[in-house]
Design a protein around this motif. Structure first.
Motif, PDB file in Angstrom:
ATOM      1  N   VAL A   1       5.229  -4.499 -10.069  1.00  8.00           N
ATOM      2  CA  VAL A   1       6.375  -4.343  -9.949  1.00  8.00           C
ATOM      3  C   VAL A   1       7.069  -5.516  -9.190  1.00  8.00           C
ATOM      4  O   VAL A   1       6.676  -5.947  -8.133  1.00  8.00           O
ATOM      5  CB  VAL A   1       6.862  -2.942  -9.001  1.00  8.00           C
ATOM      6  N   SER A   2       8.149  -6.182  -9.861  1.00  7.79           N
ATOM      7  CA  SER A   2       9.021  -7.233  -9.012  1.00  7.79           C
ATOM      8  C   SER A   2       9.456  -6.966  -7.617  1.00  7.79           C
ATOM      9  O   SER A   2       9.583  -5.838  -7.458  1.00  7.79           O
ATOM     10  CB  SER A   2       9.849  -7.941  -9.730  1.00  7.79           C
ATOM     11  N   ASN A   3       9.259  -7.924  -7.070  1.00 10.36           N
ATOM     12  CA  ASN A   3      10.275  -7.640  -5.650  1.00 10.36           C
ATOM     13  C   ASN A   3      11.581  -7.110  -5.637  1.00 10.36           C
ATOM     14  O   ASN A   3      11.964  -6.164  -4.832  1.00 10.36           O
ATOM     15  CB  ASN A   3       9.946  -8.952  -4.650  1.00 10.36           C
ATOM     16  N   ASP A   4      12.203  -7.536  -6.658  1.00 14.79           N
ATOM     17  CA  ASP A   4      13.934  -6.896  -6.807  1.00 14.79           C
ATOM     18  C   ASP A   4      13.798  -5.418  -7.343  1.00 14.79           C
ATOM     19  O   ASP A   4      14.399  -4.559  -6.801  1.00 14.79           O
ATOM     20  CB  ASP A   4      14.326  -7.741  -7.593  1.00 14.79           C
ATOM     21  N   ASP A   5      12.761  -5.299  -8.109  1.00 12.66           N
ATOM     22  CA  ASP A   5      12.718  -3.763  -8.568  1.00 12.66           C
ATOM     23  C   ASP A   5      12.083  -2.886  -7.516  1.00 12.66           C
ATOM     24  O   ASP A   5      12.476  -1.501  -7.356  1.00 12.66           O
ATOM     25  CB  ASP A   5      11.894  -3.698  -9.882  1.00 12.66           C
ATOM     26  N   LEU A   6      11.262  -3.423  -6.614  1.00  9.56           N
ATOM     27  CA  LEU A   6      10.721  -2.669  -5.418  1.00  9.56           C
ATOM     28  C   LEU A   6      11.878  -2.368  -4.780  1.00  9.56           C
ATOM     29  O   LEU A   6      11.888  -1.054  -4.074  1.00  9.56           O
ATOM     30  CB  LEU A   6       9.657  -3.557  -4.743  1.00  9.56           C
ATOM     31  N   TYR A   7      12.632  -3.235  -4.225  1.00 11.43           N
ATOM     32  CA  TYR A   7      13.668  -2.963  -3.332  1.00 11.43           C
ATOM     33  C   TYR A   7      14.572  -2.022  -4.020  1.00 11.43           C
ATOM     34  O   TYR A   7      15.407  -1.051  -3.253  1.00 11.43           O
ATOM     35  CB  TYR A   7      14.635  -4.175  -3.031  1.00 11.43           C
TER      36      TYR A   7
END
Length: 217
Positions: free
Chosen positions: A112-118
């Motif tokens: 999961v990308s960082n942006d999607d994680l946030y």
């Protein structure tokens, strides 16, 4: 055996004793305080592992609320007062993402990308929280009387910068230098007494200050 006393000149930069002094729950040394907070947050996160292991029985919003109540405040306590360098911000963001992934059960091979994680955790990087807290605190201080300790400290720093304009070497990381990095790509400046007075007049107008904060953050 005779031991020669250590003089102040032998203390390396970043290892001064005052950096380990704690007041109001934070260490004077920003790097030391960040390291301490990362360790404390890991302990708090580990104490809740029974909850994280039952993630399949809990809603994501419930886990996020628990994390925000018991773990995140340890990482962000007094963060608006800290002169964080880019390396320290990256350290805080890294441990934050690691804890979020563990809490949500996101392990390899799932990626999961960082942006999607946030977005999944309904949160943002700690570096963004810190920047917002810094400017909220700065506006609050600037609206106070000039006799308050916070204003006196800023006036003293600006006066020192006026007197020593061409100092050689890289400046030490502190709250003011971090604020200067925040406004590097805006029309706002924070280097001289004149800049400080301009910012003070902007802080009185809350709408204007809100626009400045929006441009910075």
């Amino acid at each position: 055996m005779y031991l020669e006393p250590v003089s102040e000149t032998t203390v390396h930069r970043g290892q001064e004793q005052w950096r380990s002094i704690r007041t109001l729950g934070s260490l004077f040394g920003t790097a030391q305080d960040v390291t301490r907070r990362i360790g404390l947050s890991a302990v708090a996160f580990g104490r809740m592992k029974a909850i994280w292991f039952r993630r399949q029985h809990l809603q994501t919003n419930t886990m996020v609320r628990l994390y925000n109540a018991y773990v995140l405040p340890i990482l962000t306590y007094n963060i608006g007062c800290a002169g964080l360098s880019k390396a320290l911000e990256d350290s805080l963001d890294k441990i934050h993402r690691k804890q979020l992934r563990h809490m949500l059960g996101i392990f390899y091979p799932r990626v999961v990308s960082n942006d999607d994680l946030y977005e999944l955790a309904h949160t943002e990087p700690i570096s963004a929280m810190a920047k917002r807290a810094r400017w909220r605190l700065l506006g609050h201080i600037l609206r106070q009387p000039s006799s308050t300790p916070g204003n006196q400290a800023m006036i003293a720093y600006a006066s020192m910068e006026d007197a020593v304009r061409h100092r050689r070497g890289a400046p030490r990381s502190c709250l003011v230098t971090t604020l200067q990095q925040d406004v590097k790509f805006t029309a706002v400046a924070l280097k001289t007494s004149r800049n400080l007075e301009t910012l003070r007049s902007c802080a009185v107008d809350r709408q204007k200050w809100s626009n400045i904060c929006s441009a910075v953050v």
